[in-house]
Write an enzyme that holds these catalytic residues in place. Structure first.
Site, PDB file in Angstrom:
ATOM      1  N   LYS A   1       0.861  -1.189   0.000  1.00  0.00           N
ATOM      2  CA  LYS A   1       0.000   0.000   0.000  1.00  0.00           C
ATOM      3  C   LYS A   1       0.894   1.235   0.000  1.00  0.00           C
ATOM      4  CE  LYS A   1      -2.435   1.482   3.762  1.00  0.00           C
ATOM      5  NZ  LYS A   1      -1.937   2.865   3.960  1.00  0.00           N
TER       6      LYS A   1
ATOM      7  N   GLU B   1       0.636   5.671   0.143  1.00  0.00           N
ATOM      8  CA  GLU B   1      -0.254   6.796   0.461  1.00  0.00           C
ATOM      9  C   GLU B   1      -0.168   7.871  -0.621  1.00  0.00           C
ATOM     10  OE1 GLU B   1       0.248   8.480   4.338  1.00  0.00           O
ATOM     11  OE2 GLU B   1      -0.180   6.572   5.349  1.00  0.00           O
TER      12      GLU B   1
ATOM     13  N   GLU C   1      -9.618   7.428   3.862  1.00  0.00           N
ATOM     14  CA  GLU C   1      -9.518   7.663   5.311  1.00  0.00           C
ATOM     15  C   GLU C   1     -10.057   9.041   5.667  1.00  0.00           C
ATOM     16  OE1 GLU C   1      -5.820   6.595   7.195  1.00  0.00           O
ATOM     17  OE2 GLU C   1      -6.418   7.526   9.099  1.00  0.00           O
TER      18      GLU C   1
HETATM   19  O1  KIV Z   1      -1.204   2.173   8.772  1.00  0.00           O
HETATM   20  C1  KIV Z   1      -2.416   1.890   8.869  1.00  0.00           C
HETATM   21  O2  KIV Z   1      -2.863   1.257   9.825  1.00  0.00           O
HETATM   22  C2  KIV Z   1      -3.307   2.351   7.804  1.00  0.00           C
HETATM   23  C3  KIV Z   1      -4.777   2.153   7.990  1.00  0.00           C
HETATM   24  C4  KIV Z   1      -5.286   3.184   8.914  1.00  0.00           C
HETATM   25  C5  KIV Z   1      -5.521   2.154   6.711  1.00  0.00           C
HETATM   26  O3  KIV Z   1      -2.849   2.887   6.838  1.00  0.00           O
END
Ligand code: KIV
Length: 290
Positions: free
Chosen positions: A121, A123, A190
């Protein structure tokens, strides 16, 4: 559910897309080690995120920014051993995908090869879009994340909801669409107002995963320590705490400490025996030495 031998098959990207199409909410939770990964698996969650929230929940930092790739790989490697069925996503920590496409791919390849995560993932949008394309081009599945992106909380003016003006909501929708076009298989929303998240979810053909973004997202994600009541202090308003595990742990440790100090632990049942003749021989040996 299909199986591989006696092991349940991993949740796949097409399965997640199908859940979203069927209107069956996708369940995602963070986990950071073997026991939490295993418990998430046993609970039947679809996606486990080894989030860089670990910097706060596990490592005790004040923000997610200090998390390093080595720390994330260590945590993810343990989590993967526990979470066999859920798709496991490794969160690329701050600094690992900002510099160049090449460095981003190199870091993500480490995450995949050394930790065994199924996807990563990242950002943000804007400069992140090229990174997503590079990762997907290298054969790595990528989850996007827009709205409140904690790694850039300072730029966003703090930990606050995003997309609360018409212009900001338009930008957020454009960013989410651009992440989908760049190849993301899902996008985290988010702290986005629920009606905005609903429009974004309608517009995207890949699933959205909401955290503090209302019930119209294709799935929901929460941080494990928030669900369990394991993180000190006040939880964000979008959290529902399902347990107070912190209280349970503290109580157990207090009772253990009291039992040790009172001589109530250990008892005979907690120790091992030695045959009488062996003990007698051992003690006789001690006397001879004395
Ligand atoms: O790091 C994390 O826990 C996240 C979630 C809040 C989606 O990115």
């Amino acid at each position: 559910m299909s199986t591989t031998g006696d092991r349940p098959a991993k949740v796949s990207l097409p399965e997640l897309a199908q859940l979203a199409r069927d209107g069956r909410p996708i369940v995602m939770v963070t986990a950071y080690d073997f026991p939490s990964g295993r418990l998430a698996d046993e609970a039947g969650v679809d996606i486990v995120l080894v989030g860089d929230s670990a910097a706060m929940t596990v490592l005790g930092h004040d923000s997610t920014v200090p998390a390093t790739l080595d720390e994330m790989i260590l945590l993810a490697r343990a989590t993967v051993r526990g979470a066999r069925r859920p798709l496991v996503v490794g969160d690329m920590p701050f600094g690992t995908f900002q510099v160049s496409d090449e460095e981003t791919v190199r870091n993500a390849v480490r995450f995949v090869k050394e930790a065994g995560v199924d996807a990563v993932k990242v950002e943000g949008a804007g400069p992140t879009l090229g990174r997503v394309q590079a990762l997907v081009g290298a054969g790595i599945a990528v989850m996007g994340h827009v709205g409140l992106t904690p790694q850039s909380a300072t730029l966003l003016g703090g930990f606050r909801a995003q997309g609360r003006t018409a212009e900001a909501a338009r930008r957020l929708l454009a960013d989410a669409l651009a992440l989908e076009a760049a190849g993301c298989f899902a996008v985290v929303l988010e702290a986005v107002p629920a009606p905005v998240a609903a429009r974004v979810t309608e517009a995207l053909s890949v699933p959205t995963l909401g955290i503090g973004s209302g019930a119209e997202c294709d799935g929901q994600v929460l941080v494990l320590h928030d669900i369990l009541g394991l993180y000190p202090g006040r939880s964000p308003r979008f959290v529902r705490r399902y347990a107070e595990v912190g209280d349970t742990i503290r109580d157990a440790l207090e009772r253990f400490a009291a039992d040790v100090r009172d001589g109530a632990f250990p008892e005979d049942e907690h120790t091992y025996s030695i045959p009488d003749d062996e003990l007698a021989e051992f003690e006789a040996g001690l006397e001879r030495r004395a």
